[in-house]
Design an enzyme around this catalytic site. Structure first.
Site, PDB file in Angstrom:
ATOM      1  N   SER A   7      31.403  15.222 102.572  1.00  0.00           N
ATOM      2  CA  SER A   7      31.772  14.540 103.464  1.00  0.00           C
ATOM      3  C   SER A   7      31.178  15.353 104.642  1.00  0.00           C
ATOM      4  CB  SER A   7      33.457  14.325 104.316  1.00  0.00           C
ATOM      5  OG  SER A   7      33.281  14.067 105.149  1.00  0.00           O
ATOM      6  N   HIS A  30      28.347  10.950 102.691  1.00  0.00           N
ATOM      7  CA  HIS A  30      29.691   9.825 102.910  1.00  0.00           C
ATOM      8  C   HIS A  30      29.528  11.157 104.561  1.00  0.00           C
ATOM      9  CE1 HIS A  30      33.494   8.654 102.771  1.00  0.00           C
ATOM     10  NE2 HIS A  30      33.922   9.221 103.505  1.00  0.00           N
ATOM     11  N   ASP A  32      32.096   9.797 108.264  1.00  0.00           N
ATOM     12  CA  ASP A  32      32.806   8.987 108.207  1.00  0.00           C
ATOM     13  C   ASP A  32      32.952   9.090 109.571  1.00  0.00           C
ATOM     14  OD1 ASP A  32      35.002   9.883 106.818  1.00  0.00           O
ATOM     15  OD2 ASP A  32      34.552  12.081 106.617  1.00  0.00           O
ATOM     16  N   MET A  34      34.726   8.071 113.108  1.00  0.00           N
ATOM     17  CA  MET A  34      35.565   7.147 113.800  1.00  0.00           C
ATOM     18  C   MET A  34      36.198   7.206 115.365  1.00  0.00           C
ATOM     19  SD  MET A  34      37.779  10.543 112.357  1.00  0.00           S
ATOM     20  CE  MET A  34      36.767  11.577 110.543  1.00  0.00           C
ATOM     21  N   HIS A  63      32.178   5.665 106.096  1.00  0.00           N
ATOM     22  CA  HIS A  63      33.146   4.935 105.655  1.00  0.00           C
ATOM     23  C   HIS A  63      33.387   4.745 107.695  1.00  0.00           C
ATOM     24  CE1 HIS A  63      37.772   6.342 105.117  1.00  0.00           C
ATOM     25  NE2 HIS A  63      37.539   5.523 105.115  1.00  0.00           N
ATOM     26  N   MET A  65      36.073   3.743 110.021  1.00  0.00           N
ATOM     27  CA  MET A  65      37.394   4.257 110.467  1.00  0.00           C
ATOM     28  C   MET A  65      37.700   3.956 111.796  1.00  0.00           C
ATOM     29  SD  MET A  65      38.955   7.857 108.412  1.00  0.00           S
ATOM     30  CE  MET A  65      36.918   8.484 108.360  1.00  0.00           C
ATOM     31  N   MET A 134      43.022   5.866 100.484  1.00  0.00           N
ATOM     32  CA  MET A 134      42.752   7.136 101.069  1.00  0.00           C
ATOM     33  C   MET A 134      44.003   8.022 100.488  1.00  0.00           C
ATOM     34  SD  MET A 134      40.175   7.581 103.347  1.00  0.00           S
ATOM     35  CE  MET A 134      40.657   8.725 103.923  1.00  0.00           C
ATOM     36  N   ASP A 172      39.158  10.219  98.575  1.00  0.00           N
ATOM     37  CA  ASP A 172      38.679  10.308  99.412  1.00  0.00           C
ATOM     38  C   ASP A 172      40.110  11.078 100.342  1.00  0.00           C
ATOM     39  OD1 ASP A 172      37.972  11.819 101.936  1.00  0.00           O
ATOM     40  OD2 ASP A 172      37.216   9.483 103.447  1.00  0.00           O
TER      41      ASP A 172
END
Length: 227
Positions: A7, A30, A32, A34, A63, A65, A134, A172
């Site tokens: 990540s 990965h 993230d 957000m 991913h 979010m 998660m 994750d």
């Protein structure tokens, strides 16, 4: 074989291209995303994903979010992501969204927060390429692994086997040398690792070591027999 996805949330954001190269032996990178609405943190978006996709040969596992995943997720495929994960809690039409992601050429994945059960989504599983459980509350890196998620991982693996699906099961949050074996035994085969990789002196070696740990457990795990 287990897949390890470092990540970049745990990487040095001022050196993202170099940090991506430091883990070139990884299966995926990965990313993230957000939005400070769905989760209480703000990270990177489409322009960074687009730049990263040009800076590394490692495929990007995004991913999301974020709120309004139905609107934004397809843009991450266009930006170069090879896999896009939306949250079940943020998608108004998850089947339609998964099909749109696949139609654009990426793997479609759905994520579940710790408190969201898998059972209501059993009928959706054939529409997905991966399901993400998660193992921490989404929003921040470096959190401690939640052992109470292990039964949920097992139940999800049972549903995947029940329907005979070639569906990857990703975990994750808090994945490290001390937790990855428990996840693999429970049924996970794709592992997101942040500080366990980027906090190591040799990130590439950390990826290899984590993969070896997971593979050793998977080789004798009941769920993997004939898998």
């Amino acid at each position: 074989m287990a897949q390890i996805n470092p990540s970049i949330l745990s990487a040095d954001f001022a050196r993202l291209a170099e940090e991506a190269k430091a883990v070139e032996g990884a299966d995926w990178l990965h990313v993230d995303v957000m939005d400070n609405h769905f989760v209480p943190n703000l990270t990177l978006g489409v322009p960074i994903v687009e730049a990263l996709s040009k800076a590394t040969d490692t495929p990007l596992d995004c991913h999301l979010m974020i709120e309004d995943a139905d609107r934004w997720a397809p843009q991450y495929v266009e930006a170069g992501a090879g896999s896009v994960t939306f949250h079940a809690e943020a998608a108004a039409a998850p089947v339609r969204l998964a099909r749109e992601i696949r139609a654009k050429g990426a793997r479609a994945s759905m994520a579940l927060k710790p408190a969201t059960p898998i059972e209501p989504y059993e009928d959706l599983l054939p529409e997905l390429d991966m399901l993400l459980i998660m193992t921490v509350e989404p929003g921040f890196g470096g959190q401690a692994f939640l052992d109470i998620m292990l039964p949920k991982i097992r139940r999800t693996r049972e549903l995947i086997s029940k329907h005979g699906l070639e569906l990857w099961l990703q975990v994750d949050g808090g994945v490290s040398a001390t937790t990855i074996e428990r996840c693999a035994e429970a049924g996970a085969d794709v592992f997101v690792a942040g500080s366990a990789v980027y906090g190591a002196a040799d990130p590439a070696a950390a990826v290899r070591e984590l993969r070896a740990q997971a593979d050793a457990v998977t080789a004798v795990a009941p769920w993997a027999c004939g898998h």
